[in-house]
Design an enzyme around this catalytic site. Sequence first.
Site, PDB file in Angstrom:
ATOM      1  CG  ASP A 116      -3.266  -3.905   4.552  1.00 13.41           C
ATOM      2  OD1 ASP A 116      -2.431  -3.014   4.730  1.00 13.41           O
ATOM      3  OD2 ASP A 116      -4.464  -3.683   4.368  1.00 13.41           O
ATOM      4  CG  ASP A 344      -0.365   1.153   6.559  1.00 15.55           C
ATOM      5  OD1 ASP A 344      -0.835   0.018   6.758  1.00 15.55           O
ATOM      6  OD2 ASP A 344      -0.380   1.700   5.456  1.00 15.55           O
TER       7      ASP A 344
END
Length: 472
Positions: A116, A344
């Site tokens: 992440d 992201d």
Amino acid sequence: MILFFHPNGLCSSLLLLVIIFFSLCLFAPAKCQSSESKRTNYLKLKLLHRRALSSPFHIEEAIDDDSTRLLSLFATLSANITLKAPVVSGASLGSGQYLVDFRIGTPPQKLLLVADTGSDLVWVRCSACRDCSRHRAGSAFFPRHSTSFAANHCYSRACSLVAHPPHSRCNHTRLHSSCLYEYTYGDRSVSSGIFSRETATLNTSSGDLVHLRNISYGCGFRASGASLTGPRFAGANGVMGLGRGPISFASQLGSRFGNKFSYCLMDYTISPSPTSFLLLGDAQQRNMAPLQKNMSFTPLRSNPLSPTFYYVGIRRVSVDGALLPIDPSVWAIDDFGNGGTVVDSGTTLSFFLEPAYTQILRALERKVKLPRLERGVASLDLCVNASADEGTARARLPRLTFHMDGGAVFSPPVRNYFIEVAPGVKCLAMRRAEAGGSGFSVIGNLMQQGFLFMFDTERSRVGFSPAVCDAL
């Protein structure tokens, strides 16, 4: 430092050198790594898709995951504006799309962590069992079975970088007063336990293994909330935070491996799901050199109120070469930390703030040369009948291009933003970022597929280049 030796003070001088060496090892462990790690160009970790998706794409699941994640990301931004401290993570763990094959402890224990770029903390699910034979290997990390496990002291510098449980106190009279952490996610899910140090065992560019000591991470004995206990977190044993903060995995390894990490995401609508890779360090492997030579770089933007995220600057957007009349202020970061664009890895679709989204949507609608479907699929705004020959269908869909700071041009192939959601039906994999007056635009992982993305924090830039990911 210059040391002057006197014959009568030779022993004292040697003692001083020993003290200096061990002090460096204690406070700067990167300087005391083995020569093997210093010779390593980069580390290579497998990135496995969280669940095998068959084609057509399971768009309802992706939208549900993205909605949860964006609420968490925006909640992080709001929390940082209010508290001016990174006390809320940017990750919504259930929506993380890729898992890292990670080995930690001595001897190494294998776990799967969510990769992440929108969070900083590295944490694993821990078990305090003494007789762990009844527990399945890989279900948790067993610190009692590791000879290299050590808790950070509550007065250590590392401990000052994490949030702590309410009313927790550090006992300065105790030699082993452990650092307790409590990490809260945007949906109020919580991971808590002991902020510790361990040895990570990773593959190198040569195929050998390297042992990296003193990696700080959360040994999580408690987890609560839907993101950490629900079905979307199934198969994961924790999270590998790759954000820009000092406790992220990328930051901790920065000085050892050139302050760079890269990934190349394969098309995960293929079944069975292919393996992608996360590369930590300066990847100079022979077959990657041409990619880096042709790589386009754009500067990273800074947002002091949201320091975890990787912001890039979009200047203009064009569709089939025609520039869209989008006010540049849409892409700017304002005084309250709102706006800007984040790259992201954990968000599937791409999201754009208004009025940029409406301008992009209208331009694509005008250019589409395939039959439109009157009703969108799964709340997507633009769907077309693409039952004709695949090559012909792609040729009749418009090309989207992002013109970025520093002159970089990101022009992904049509398949990265027009995806098949049903037999013969393609939809635009973008949505409006409904942030209620706050938030930012997001370039999601579908848009990134088939590109090598390099995050270079030392030079504060992001690079990208088209790549055949399975050849890396």
